[in-house]
Motif scaffolding. Structure first.
Motif, short mmCIF file in Angstrom:
data_model
loop_
_atom_site.label_atom_id
_atom_site.label_comp_id
_atom_site.label_asym_id
_atom_site.label_seq_id
_atom_site.Cartn_x
_atom_site.Cartn_y
_atom_site.Cartn_z
N LEU A 147 0.90 11.64 7.07
CA LEU A 147 0.97 10.51 6.14
C LEU A 147 -0.37 9.80 6.12
O LEU A 147 -0.93 9.49 7.17
CB LEU A 147 2.06 9.53 6.56
CG LEU A 147 3.49 10.07 6.59
CD1 LEU A 147 4.44 9.02 7.14
CD2 LEU A 147 3.92 10.51 5.22
N ILE A 148 -0.89 9.56 4.91
CA ILE A 148 -2.14 8.81 4.76
C ILE A 148 -1.96 7.77 3.66
O ILE A 148 -1.07 7.89 2.82
CB ILE A 148 -3.35 9.71 4.44
CG1 ILE A 148 -3.19 10.40 3.07
CG2 ILE A 148 -3.60 10.73 5.54
CD1 ILE A 148 -4.44 11.09 2.57
N ASN A 149 -2.81 6.77 3.67
CA ASN A 149 -2.80 5.80 2.58
C ASN A 149 -3.25 6.49 1.31
O ASN A 149 -4.20 7.28 1.32
CB ASN A 149 -3.73 4.63 2.88
CG ASN A 149 -3.26 3.81 4.05
OD1 ASN A 149 -2.06 3.67 4.27
ND2 ASN A 149 -4.19 3.27 4.81
N GLU A 150 -2.55 6.22 0.22
CA GLU A 150 -2.90 6.85 -1.06
C GLU A 150 -4.36 6.59 -1.42
O GLU A 150 -5.04 7.46 -1.95
CB GLU A 150 -1.97 6.35 -2.16
CG GLU A 150 -2.12 7.08 -3.46
CD GLU A 150 -1.07 6.69 -4.48
OE1 GLU A 150 -0.82 7.49 -5.39
OE2 GLU A 150 -0.51 5.58 -4.37
N SER A 151 -4.86 5.42 -1.09
CA SER A 151 -6.24 5.07 -1.41
C SER A 151 -7.25 5.91 -0.60
O SER A 151 -8.41 6.01 -0.98
CB SER A 151 -6.49 3.59 -1.16
OG SER A 151 -6.26 3.27 0.19
N ASP A 152 -6.80 6.52 0.50
CA ASP A 152 -7.69 7.35 1.33
C ASP A 152 -7.69 8.81 0.89
O ASP A 152 -8.45 9.61 1.43
CB ASP A 152 -7.26 7.29 2.80
CG ASP A 152 -7.46 5.91 3.40
OD1 ASP A 152 -8.35 5.19 2.91
OD2 ASP A 152 -6.73 5.57 4.35
N MET A 165 0.84 -1.17 0.00
CA MET A 165 0.00 0.00 0.00
C MET A 165 0.90 1.24 0.00
O MET A 165 1.81 1.35 0.80
CB MET A 165 -0.90 -0.04 1.24
CG MET A 165 -1.91 1.06 1.28
SD MET A 165 -3.08 0.99 2.66
CE MET A 165 -3.64 -0.69 2.63
N SER A 166 0.60 2.18 -0.88
CA SER A 166 1.38 3.41 -0.97
C SER A 166 0.90 4.44 0.04
O SER A 166 -0.29 4.55 0.31
CB SER A 166 1.26 4.02 -2.36
OG SER A 166 1.85 3.18 -3.30
N VAL A 167 1.86 5.19 0.58
CA VAL A 167 1.57 6.25 1.53
C VAL A 167 1.98 7.56 0.90
O VAL A 167 2.99 7.65 0.21
CB VAL A 167 2.36 6.01 2.84
CG1 VAL A 167 2.15 7.14 3.82
CG2 VAL A 167 1.95 4.69 3.48
N LYS A 200 2.08 12.12 1.49
CA LYS A 200 2.07 13.21 2.45
C LYS A 200 1.00 14.21 2.03
O LYS A 200 0.94 14.62 0.88
CB LYS A 200 3.42 13.93 2.48
CG LYS A 200 4.53 13.15 3.12
CD LYS A 200 5.80 13.99 3.14
CE LYS A 200 6.94 13.23 3.76
NZ LYS A 200 8.17 14.05 3.79
N HIS A 260 -8.25 16.74 1.34
CA HIS A 260 -6.79 16.76 1.48
C HIS A 260 -6.13 17.60 0.41
O HIS A 260 -6.63 17.71 -0.70
CB HIS A 260 -6.23 15.33 1.38
CG HIS A 260 -6.85 14.38 2.34
ND1 HIS A 260 -7.61 13.31 1.94
CD2 HIS A 260 -6.80 14.33 3.70
CE1 HIS A 260 -8.02 12.64 3.00
NE2 HIS A 260 -7.54 13.24 4.08
#
Length: 75
Positions: A18-23, A1-3, A5, A29
């Motif tokens: 930092l958040i999950n790219e999918s979120d 899973m990609s993170v 900024k 954001h």
């Protein structure tokens, strides 16, 4: 899973989170821009020259962090 900024949105989060790219939700954001600061690596005299070239006024008694913030905020 990609993170990724994103810019902080709440108190005490610092300058980014930092958040999950999918979120990622562009309505909620903003991506955190990791561009280097204009003042990075410059000494006080160099910062003063850069500010003068940009037409930004500053106090002669200003310290390096104050001058650096002026220059970085101008970018």
């Amino acid at each position: 899973m990609s993170v990724i900024k994103v810019k902080a949105w709440g108190k005490d989060q610092g300058d980014h989170v930092l958040i999950n790219e999918s979120d990622f939700d562009p309505k909620l954001h903003k991506l955190f821009d990791e561009q280097p600061k204009a003042s990075k690596g410059l000494n006080v005299d160099q910062i003063k020259v850069a500010l003068t070239e940009k037409g930004i006024e500053f106090s002669e008694s200003a310290n390096k962090p104050e001058l650096a913030k002026l220059l970085d905020d101008a970018e």
